[in-house]
Design an enzyme around this catalytic site. Structure first.
Site, short mmCIF file in Angstrom:
data_model
loop_
_atom_site.label_atom_id
_atom_site.label_comp_id
_atom_site.label_asym_id
_atom_site.label_seq_id
_atom_site.Cartn_x
_atom_site.Cartn_y
_atom_site.Cartn_z
N GLU A 186 0.82 -1.21 0.00
CA GLU A 186 0.00 0.00 0.00
C GLU A 186 0.86 1.26 0.00
OE1 GLU A 186 -3.84 2.03 2.20
OE2 GLU A 186 -2.71 0.49 3.28
N GLU A 283 -12.25 1.75 3.32
CA GLU A 283 -11.35 2.18 4.39
C GLU A 283 -11.48 3.70 4.60
OE1 GLU A 283 -6.84 1.19 5.90
OE2 GLU A 283 -7.09 2.15 3.97
#
Length: 308
Positions: A186, A283
Site C-alpha cells: 500500500e 477504508e
C-alpha cells in the site's frame, strides 16, 4: 428510473396482481429475505461502520452488512483479534458467502526504518509476522493481507533501500505462495504519512515487477493516490496487471464517496469494465454520526454503484 429497475419492478407488480392472498404472503416473505441491494462490485465495510444500525456485536454487524447486499468485509485489525473471534468471523463470512478482504499482516514502522534498513533482525521480525498472518488468513479464509514497507532510511541511497525492500518481499512471497495468499503493498500519501518509503503507484509497480511473484501485488488506495499523484484512471490502467486490491475514501476528509472531489461512479464503472472481481475496501470514516450517517454510507455506495 433505469430500464433494468423499471423492468424488475414491473415484473414484480404483475406477479403480485396474479397471486392470491396466501401466495402473495409467501412471496413477500421471500422478498424480505433478499439483500436490499445487489451491488456490481465487492465493496467491503469494516467493523464499527454500522454499529448504530446493527449493534456492537461484530457478528451482528456482519449479518447486517450481508442483509444490505455487501458481498465482502475487511478488517485491518484482524491479526490482533482473539482467535475465538477470528473463527466466529470466518464462520459468519462463510455463512453469508462473503469475501474476506485485507488485514494488516505485520507491525508497521511509522517513524523508524525497518525493511528499508536491510537489517537482518528487522527482516526476520517481518517474516515471522507474515508466518503468523498465514494462520490468521486460514481462519477467516482471507486471500489478501496488507504490507507497508515502513519508514525511509535517511542514511542510505533510495536505490539501496529499494533493494532491501525487494529482498524482504521476495522472502515473504516464498512463504505465501504455497498457500495461495497475496500481500498487497500500500502506497501512502505524503500528507497523512510523511516520511514513508512507499508513496506512489509507479513505485509500487516497479517493486512488484522486481519481486516477480503472484504473492506480491499493489493495494491501490484511491484516497491516498488522489492526494499523492492524481491522474487516477490512467494510473490504474498503467498498474493494472500488478493491482491485487482496491480501497476507497473520498478527498478531502477520507469519508464515504460523494463527500469529496473524487468521481467514484466513474472509477467504479472503469474498474468493473476492466473485469475486476476482487474486493474494494471501504477504508474510510462516516461523514455524519449515528444511524443517519451509517445510512448515508449505504446510500452513497448504492448511488455510485449505479453505473450500468
Amino acid at each position: 428510473m433505469k430500464r433494468r429497475s423499471f423492468i424488475q419492478k414491473g415484473a414484480l407488480s404483475g406477479s403480485f396482481l396474479a397471486l392470491g392472498g396466501a401466495e402473495l404472503f409467501a412471496m413477500q416473505n421471500r422478498l424480505a429475505t433478499l439483500p436490499k441491494h445487489q451491488f456490481n462490485l465487492n465493496y467491503a465495510p469494516h467493523l464499527g461502520m454500522f454499529k448504530h444500525l446493527a449493534g456492537e456485536d461484530p457478528i451482528a454487524q456482519l449479518d447486517f452488512m450481508a442483509e444490505q447486499g455487501f458481498t465482502a468485509f475487511e478488517d485491518n485489525d484482524m491479526r490482533n483479534r482473539p482467535v475465538e473471534l477470528q473463527n466466529k468471523i470466518g464462520a459468519a463470512l462463510q455463512k453469508h458467502n462473503m469475501h474476506m478482504g485485507v488485514f494488516v499482516a505485520h507491525k508497521i514502522y511509522w517513524t523508524a526504518p525497518n525493511l528499508t534498513s536491510g537489517k537482518q533482525d528487522l527482516r526476520e521480525e517481518f517474516l515471522a509476522d507474515i508466518k503468523a498472518s498465514i494462520e490468521v488468513a486460514k481462519r477467516v479464509n482471507a486471500k489478501w493481507m496488507t504490507v507497508v514497507p515502513g519508514y525511509v532510511d535517511m542514511t542510505q541511497d533510495i536505490n539501496y533501500q529499494t533493494a532491501h525492500v525487494v529482498e524482504s518481499l521476495k522472502q515473504a512471497s516464498a512463504l505465501l505462495e504455497p498457500h495461495g495468499l497475496t500481500m498487497v503493498l500500500e502506497p501512502l500519501n505524503f500528507f497523512n504519512h510523511p516520511g514513508l518509503f512507499l508513496k506512489e503507484s509507479p513505485q509500487a509497480y516497479q517493486i512488484c515487477k522486481a519481486v516477480d511473484s503472484p504473492a506480491c501485488k499493489i493495494l491501490f488506495d484511491v484516497y491516498h493516490q488522489q492526494i499523492q499523484e492524481g491522474n487516477l484512471i490512467p494510473n490504474i490502467d498503467a498498474c493494472w496487471e500488478e493491482i491485487g486490491y482496491f480501497q476507497m475514501g473520498d478527498n478531502p476528509g477520507r469519508k464515504e464517496p460523494t463527500t469529496g472531489e473524487i468521481n467514484y461512479k466513474n472509477i467504479f464503472k472503469h474498474i468493473y469494465q476492466k473485469g475486476y472481481k476482487g474486493v474494494l475496501g471501504m477504508e474510510h470514516g462516516n461523514s455524519m454520526p449515528g444511524a443517519k450517517g451509517e445510512q448515508a454510507v449505504i446510500d452513497a455506495y448504492v448511488s455510485c454503484d449505479d453505473f450500468l
